[in-house]
Write a protein that holds these residues in place. Structure first.
Motif, mmCIF file in Angstrom:
data_model
loop_
_atom_site.group_PDB
_atom_site.id
_atom_site.type_symbol
_atom_site.label_atom_id
_atom_site.label_comp_id
_atom_site.label_asym_id
_atom_site.label_seq_id
_atom_site.Cartn_x
_atom_site.Cartn_y
_atom_site.Cartn_z
ATOM 1 N N ARG A 20 -41.237 32.767 50.568
ATOM 2 C CA ARG A 20 -41.413 34.222 50.864
ATOM 3 C C ARG A 20 -42.673 34.303 51.213
ATOM 4 O O ARG A 20 -43.197 34.979 52.103
ATOM 5 N N SER A 21 -43.888 33.629 50.369
ATOM 6 C CA SER A 21 -45.153 33.626 50.620
ATOM 7 C C SER A 21 -45.474 33.168 52.242
ATOM 8 O O SER A 21 -46.239 33.839 52.774
ATOM 9 N N VAL A 22 -44.946 32.083 52.623
ATOM 10 C CA VAL A 22 -45.247 31.498 53.958
ATOM 11 C C VAL A 22 -44.793 32.413 55.038
ATOM 12 O O VAL A 22 -45.152 32.716 55.929
ATOM 13 N N LEU A 23 -43.402 33.050 54.815
ATOM 14 C CA LEU A 23 -42.969 33.926 55.932
ATOM 15 C C LEU A 23 -43.652 35.184 56.105
ATOM 16 O O LEU A 23 -43.799 35.826 56.929
ATOM 17 N N THR A 24 -44.280 35.689 54.713
ATOM 18 C CA THR A 24 -45.022 37.000 54.552
ATOM 19 C C THR A 24 -46.623 36.487 55.565
ATOM 20 O O THR A 24 -46.855 37.620 56.175
ATOM 21 N N MET A 25 -46.953 35.339 55.297
ATOM 22 C CA MET A 25 -48.070 34.776 56.175
ATOM 23 C C MET A 25 -48.133 34.788 57.488
ATOM 24 O O MET A 25 -48.940 35.045 58.315
ATOM 25 N N LEU A 26 -46.664 34.466 57.982
ATOM 26 C CA LEU A 26 -46.353 34.287 59.267
ATOM 27 C C LEU A 26 -46.927 35.395 60.310
ATOM 28 O O LEU A 26 -47.457 35.027 61.465
ATOM 29 N N GLY A 27 -46.847 36.757 60.066
ATOM 30 C CA GLY A 27 -47.264 37.872 60.969
ATOM 31 C C GLY A 27 -48.778 37.705 61.098
ATOM 32 O O GLY A 27 -49.113 37.700 62.206
ATOM 33 N N ILE A 28 -49.300 37.378 60.035
ATOM 34 C CA ILE A 28 -50.885 37.373 60.146
ATOM 35 C C ILE A 28 -51.312 36.043 61.088
ATOM 36 O O ILE A 28 -52.226 36.364 61.925
ATOM 37 N N ILE A 29 -50.652 34.940 60.799
ATOM 38 C CA ILE A 29 -51.198 33.735 61.510
ATOM 39 C C ILE A 29 -50.716 34.019 62.998
ATOM 40 O O ILE A 29 -51.638 33.547 63.583
ATOM 41 N N ILE A 30 -49.534 34.511 63.398
ATOM 42 C CA ILE A 30 -49.349 34.709 64.899
ATOM 43 C C ILE A 30 -50.282 35.753 65.474
ATOM 44 O O ILE A 30 -50.749 35.506 66.407
ATOM 45 N N GLY A 31 -50.658 36.872 64.525
ATOM 46 C CA GLY A 31 -51.503 37.911 64.978
ATOM 47 C C GLY A 31 -53.011 37.369 65.470
ATOM 48 O O GLY A 31 -53.328 37.332 66.482
ATOM 49 N N VAL A 32 -53.449 36.622 64.338
ATOM 50 C CA VAL A 32 -54.907 35.880 64.495
ATOM 51 C C VAL A 32 -54.929 35.044 65.579
ATOM 52 O O VAL A 32 -55.777 34.852 66.458
ATOM 53 N N GLY A 33 -53.802 34.049 65.486
ATOM 54 C CA GLY A 33 -53.763 32.963 66.709
ATOM 55 C C GLY A 33 -53.625 33.609 68.009
ATOM 56 O O GLY A 33 -54.475 33.159 69.001
ATOM 57 N N ILE A 374 -63.251 34.796 66.531
ATOM 58 C CA ILE A 374 -62.770 34.134 65.364
ATOM 59 C C ILE A 374 -63.257 35.102 64.102
ATOM 60 O O ILE A 374 -62.430 35.431 63.204
ATOM 61 N N VAL A 375 -64.478 35.278 63.892
ATOM 62 C CA VAL A 375 -64.768 36.365 63.036
ATOM 63 C C VAL A 375 -64.257 37.780 62.932
ATOM 64 O O VAL A 375 -63.924 38.011 61.813
ATOM 65 N N ILE A 376 -64.173 38.333 64.134
ATOM 66 C CA ILE A 376 -63.423 39.759 64.142
ATOM 67 C C ILE A 376 -61.994 39.420 63.796
ATOM 68 O O ILE A 376 -61.647 40.417 62.915
ATOM 69 N N SER A 377 -61.412 38.498 64.344
ATOM 70 C CA SER A 377 -59.734 38.378 63.920
ATOM 71 C C SER A 377 -59.564 38.419 62.496
ATOM 72 O O SER A 377 -58.667 38.459 61.770
ATOM 73 N N PHE A 378 -60.519 37.097 61.907
ATOM 74 C CA PHE A 378 -60.275 37.006 60.446
ATOM 75 C C PHE A 378 -60.886 38.092 59.607
ATOM 76 O O PHE A 378 -60.284 38.353 58.576
ATOM 77 N N GLY A 379 -61.868 38.878 59.883
ATOM 78 C CA GLY A 379 -62.243 40.095 59.312
ATOM 79 C C GLY A 379 -61.105 41.077 59.350
ATOM 80 O O GLY A 379 -60.705 41.615 58.217
ATOM 81 N N VAL A 380 -60.599 41.111 60.499
ATOM 82 C CA VAL A 380 -59.323 42.409 60.379
ATOM 83 C C VAL A 380 -58.148 41.714 59.699
ATOM 84 O O VAL A 380 -57.744 42.672 59.129
ATOM 85 N N SER A 381 -57.871 40.549 59.771
ATOM 86 C CA SER A 381 -57.125 39.937 58.793
ATOM 87 C C SER A 381 -56.923 40.060 57.325
ATOM 88 O O SER A 381 -56.013 40.639 56.516
ATOM 89 N N ALA A 382 -58.311 40.067 56.963
ATOM 90 C CA ALA A 382 -58.416 40.229 55.570
ATOM 91 C C ALA A 382 -58.369 41.540 55.142
ATOM 92 O O ALA A 382 -57.963 42.228 53.994
ATOM 93 N N PHE A 383 -58.876 42.707 56.147
ATOM 94 C CA PHE A 383 -58.964 44.044 55.686
ATOM 95 C C PHE A 383 -57.695 44.607 55.845
ATOM 96 O O PHE A 383 -57.324 45.395 55.145
ATOM 97 N N ILE A 384 -56.791 44.105 56.794
ATOM 98 C CA ILE A 384 -55.273 44.626 56.739
ATOM 99 C C ILE A 384 -54.465 44.143 55.250
ATOM 100 O O ILE A 384 -53.942 44.901 54.817
ATOM 101 N N GLY A 385 -54.912 42.848 54.946
ATOM 102 C CA GLY A 385 -54.281 42.610 53.709
ATOM 103 C C GLY A 385 -54.659 43.668 52.380
ATOM 104 O O GLY A 385 -53.816 43.844 51.670
ATOM 105 N N ILE A 386 -55.893 43.729 52.541
ATOM 106 C CA ILE A 386 -56.466 44.762 51.506
ATOM 107 C C ILE A 386 -55.688 46.306 51.748
ATOM 108 O O ILE A 386 -55.426 46.716 50.800
ATOM 109 N N LEU A 387 -55.545 46.467 52.807
ATOM 110 C CA LEU A 387 -55.341 48.019 53.344
ATOM 111 C C LEU A 387 -54.040 48.315 53.003
ATOM 112 O O LEU A 387 -53.526 48.969 52.305
#
Length: 408
Positions: A20-33, A374-387
């Protein structure tokens, strides 16, 4: 409970539900990539455009005819045959910001060698064309002053024309080809340059003396030219050179500064800036579209965390009853969301870089992975996780301990 303990508990909770954790990450992985790969493709396209425009010549301005009108109807761009060799002489004499220039007379015709033929662009040029337009001769020589003075029937071929007519086994130097049913001696082969920023293929053309082109294609006594390529003294003199060209040509035609000209002066620097701005806008659009998947990934994190809160209601009640504060509960669930988003961001960066490399190797499209993306996409992914993780965390902390202990 401190922050480190919150992360340790969060890691154990995620490890207990690995799939379940991996599947939850998948959206972030696809978005950042996707963001990294698409922005890399856009940055590569910008670099290629700049490189190809630079290959046209440094500090370049091009004077071309404007529009002619018939019964009030425009005949289209470059329809007015208004440039002559007298204009070239005037520019040479009066334009102090001009370092060199190359008038040309261009047309289309069929070049024939034995049983093979190809339709291509014919350019009547002077020797300065090489330096002004940044061309190189691979074999043989280019048109020289004597060729222009004597209206010699000699030709230097572009590499695409050589391949069409002679293939890869026959040496074209010294051979005779027919252009407009007249024989021309092949004296040289141009080095390959490729397409110029998506415009005409710079290898699919041939060069003959300017005087020859004027007389053979324009008629006896013809002194008109189809365009004038001008190289400014330096990049800082581009605007001055453009102003001088406009003033000289208007003065020769008796036009005031406010009257419409029968010619155009195109500034290469401005054209490059315009194309790059367009490319940047397109890159931002691609990045924005890819970023939507990051938002979808964030929604996925929120949904899974809400489900996790429901599943662990009794656990929350026990922790609250054991002395954990609301802040502790928020930290625990927020830590889980943050770990998922940051881990997904790191994996997404790796996938994005790999995908960008694959795009280049499989399609030949230049891709440039920029640190900013890289910096922006990583920062956005971290922000989305918190938000998106905050609402489930807040909901968990607001549960009544007594009611939570009774939950089955």
């Amino acid at each position: 409970m401190n922050l480190i303990e919150s992360f340790q508990i969060a890691l154990r909770a995620l490890a207990a539900k690995k799939l379940r954790s991996v599947l939850t990450m998948l959206g972030i992985i696809i978005g950042v990539g996707a963001v990294i790969a698409l922005v890399a493709a856009g940055a590569g396209a910008q670099a290629q455009v700049a490189e190809r425009f630079t290959s046209l010549g440094s500090n370049l301005l091009v004077v071309s005819p404007g529009m002619s009108f018939f019964r009030g109807v425009s005949q289209g761009s470059s329809s007015a045959q208004s440039l002559t060799m007298e204009d070239v002489d005037a520019i040479s004499e009066l334009a102090t910001a001009v370092a060199a220039m190359a008038p040309e007379y261009s047309t289309q015709s069929t070049v024939v060698y034995k049983s093979k033929n190809t339709r291509t662009s014919i350019y009547g040029v002077t020797p300065d064309y090489l330096t002004v337009r940044n061309y190189q001769v691979e074999r043989g020589r280019f048109v020289d002053v004597l060729d222009v003075d004597t209206e010699a029937r000699v030709v230097t071929l572009g590499s695409s024309v050589v391949e069409d007519l002679f293939g890869t086994t026959v040496d074209p130097l010294g051979k005779m080809v027919k252009i407009n049913r007249q024989n021309y001696l092949v004296i040289g082969v141009m080095a390959s340059k490729g397409a110029a920023g998506g415009f005409e293929n710079q290898d699919d053309m041939v060069f003959i003396p300017l005087s020859t082109a004027q007389q053979r294609f324009g008629g006896a006594g013809n002194t008109k030219v189809t365009s004038i390529s001008v190289r400014a003294v330096s990049g800082d003199h581009m605007d001055l050179a453009e102003a001088q060209l406009t003033a000289i040509l208007k003065a020769r035609r008796g036009l005031t500064s406010s009257q419409t000209s029968s010619f155009r002066v195109q500034n290469q620097t401005q054209l490059v800036e315009m194309v790059q701005e367009t490319s940047q806008t397109f890159t931002m659009l691609l990045g924005s579209i890819a970023a939507i998947s990051l938002i979808v990934g964030g929604i996925g994190i929120m949904n899974i965390m809400l489900a996790s809160v429901m599943e662990r209601t009794k656990e929350i009640g026990i922790r609250r009853a054991s002395g954990a504060t609301k802040k502790d509960v928020i930290f625990q669930f927020l830590s889980e969301a943050t770990i998922i988003s940051i881990s997904g961001g790191v994996i997404g960066i790796a996938f994005g870089v790999i995908f960008a490399v694959l795009i280049h190797r499989t399609t030949g499209i230049l891709t440039i992975v920029t640190p900013v993306s890289i910096v922006i996409s990583f920062g956005v992914s971290a922000f989305i996780g918190i938000l998106f993780g905050y609402m489930p965390a807040k909901r968990a902390s607001d549960q009544d301990p007594v009611e939570s202990l009774r939950y089955e």
